[in-house]
Design a protein around this motif. Structure first.
Motif, short mmCIF file in Angstrom:
data_model
loop_
_atom_site.label_atom_id
_atom_site.label_comp_id
_atom_site.label_asym_id
_atom_site.label_seq_id
_atom_site.Cartn_x
_atom_site.Cartn_y
_atom_site.Cartn_z
N ALA A 118 0.85 -1.18 0.00
CA ALA A 118 0.00 0.00 0.00
C ALA A 118 0.89 1.23 0.00
O ALA A 118 2.07 1.16 0.36
CB ALA A 118 -0.91 0.01 1.23
N GLN A 119 0.31 2.34 -0.39
CA GLN A 119 1.02 3.61 -0.30
C GLN A 119 0.79 4.21 1.09
O GLN A 119 -0.35 4.28 1.53
CB GLN A 119 0.51 4.58 -1.36
N ALA A 120 1.85 4.59 1.74
CA ALA A 120 1.74 5.32 3.00
C ALA A 120 1.87 6.81 2.68
O ALA A 120 2.25 7.18 1.56
CB ALA A 120 2.82 4.87 3.97
N SER A 121 1.56 7.64 3.63
CA SER A 121 1.64 9.08 3.39
C SER A 121 3.07 9.49 3.06
O SER A 121 4.03 8.85 3.49
CB SER A 121 1.12 9.86 4.60
N VAL A 122 3.20 10.57 2.32
CA VAL A 122 4.51 11.02 1.83
C VAL A 122 5.46 11.35 2.98
O VAL A 122 6.66 11.07 2.91
CB VAL A 122 4.34 12.24 0.90
N ASN A 123 4.94 11.90 4.07
CA ASN A 123 5.81 12.28 5.18
C ASN A 123 6.09 11.13 6.16
O ASN A 123 6.77 11.31 7.15
CB ASN A 123 5.21 13.48 5.94
N ASN A 124 5.58 9.95 5.85
CA ASN A 124 5.81 8.78 6.70
C ASN A 124 7.25 8.28 6.50
O ASN A 124 7.69 8.10 5.36
CB ASN A 124 4.81 7.69 6.31
N PRO A 125 8.00 8.04 7.57
CA PRO A 125 9.37 7.53 7.43
C PRO A 125 9.47 6.22 6.65
O PRO A 125 10.45 5.98 5.96
CB PRO A 125 9.83 7.34 8.87
N ARG A 179 -8.27 -0.36 16.43
CA ARG A 179 -8.33 -0.26 17.89
C ARG A 179 -6.95 -0.22 18.53
O ARG A 179 -6.72 0.52 19.49
CB ARG A 179 -9.11 -1.46 18.45
N ARG A 180 -5.99 -0.96 17.97
CA ARG A 180 -4.71 -1.14 18.65
C ARG A 180 -3.53 -0.40 18.03
O ARG A 180 -2.58 -0.07 18.72
CB ARG A 180 -4.37 -2.64 18.70
N TYR A 181 -3.54 -0.19 16.72
CA TYR A 181 -2.38 0.39 16.03
C TYR A 181 -2.63 1.87 15.75
O TYR A 181 -3.47 2.21 14.93
CB TYR A 181 -2.11 -0.37 14.72
N HIS A 182 -1.89 2.71 16.43
CA HIS A 182 -2.10 4.15 16.28
C HIS A 182 -0.86 4.83 15.70
O HIS A 182 -0.49 5.92 16.11
CB HIS A 182 -2.52 4.76 17.62
N GLY A 183 -0.24 4.17 14.72
CA GLY A 183 0.87 4.76 14.00
C GLY A 183 0.38 5.43 12.75
O GLY A 183 -0.78 5.28 12.34
N SER A 184 1.26 6.17 12.10
CA SER A 184 0.87 6.91 10.90
C SER A 184 0.54 6.00 9.71
O SER A 184 -0.03 6.45 8.73
CB SER A 184 1.96 7.91 10.51
N SER A 185 0.86 4.71 9.82
CA SER A 185 0.60 3.76 8.74
C SER A 185 -0.67 2.95 8.95
O SER A 185 -0.86 1.93 8.29
CB SER A 185 1.78 2.81 8.58
N GLN A 186 -1.54 3.39 9.84
CA GLN A 186 -2.74 2.60 10.16
C GLN A 186 -3.56 2.27 8.90
O GLN A 186 -3.89 1.12 8.65
CB GLN A 186 -3.61 3.33 11.18
N LYS A 187 -3.88 3.27 8.12
CA LYS A 187 -4.68 3.05 6.91
C LYS A 187 -3.91 2.20 5.91
O LYS A 187 -4.48 1.31 5.27
CB LYS A 187 -5.10 4.37 6.28
N ALA A 188 -2.63 2.46 5.76
CA ALA A 188 -1.80 1.67 4.83
C ALA A 188 -1.75 0.20 5.26
O ALA A 188 -1.75 -0.70 4.41
CB ALA A 188 -0.40 2.25 4.75
N LEU A 189 -1.73 -0.04 6.55
CA LEU A 189 -1.70 -1.41 7.07
C LEU A 189 -2.99 -2.16 6.68
O LEU A 189 -2.93 -3.31 6.24
CB LEU A 189 -1.53 -1.38 8.59
N ILE A 190 -4.12 -1.49 6.78
CA ILE A 190 -5.39 -2.12 6.40
C ILE A 190 -5.44 -2.36 4.89
O ILE A 190 -5.84 -3.44 4.44
CB ILE A 190 -6.58 -1.26 6.87
#
Length: 108
Positions: A14-21, A79-90
């Motif tokens: 998946a694509q993560a946000s541009v500012n995501n490390p 519910r559990r993952y609150h990192g910047s990649s949450q949507k990308a993980l799904i």
């Protein structure tokens, strides 16, 4: 670690946000899943991450779930993952699920 011959390995991306490390390091977000094709249970998991703890935590979310059960896994991620990649993980999980279904069709 060795895996039984009934296991399949799938990668979802998946694509993560541009500012995501993760995006800056890997250009995309990836999740790898080892799945027992006899009962569709996720046995092992890893993801592209900049911190090893992230991959370990993501692993704890996926192991034991059915790869065919999208919403329970997505809900646990929310519910559990609150990192910047949450949507990308799904999204990566959905992609892995699609590839898994294709792999099963190829085996028949």
């Amino acid at each position: 670690m060795s895996y039984a011959k009934s296991t399949l390995y799938v990668i979802g991306d998946a694509q993560a946000s541009v500012n995501n490390p993760i995006t800056q390091q890997y250009s995309a977000f990836f999740i790898g899943l080892v799945v027992d094709s006899t009962d569709h249970t996720i046995l092992d998991a890893a993801c592209s991450s900049t911190i090893a703890l992230t991959s370990d935590f993501v692993k704890s979310i996926f192991i034991g779930h059915s790869i065919l059960a999208l919403e329970p896994v997505a809900e646990e991620i929310r519910r559990r993952y609150h990192g910047s990649s949450q949507k990308a993980l799904i999204v990566a999980f959905k992609d892995a699920q699609k590839k898994y279904k294709t792999a099963l069709d190829l085996r028949d």
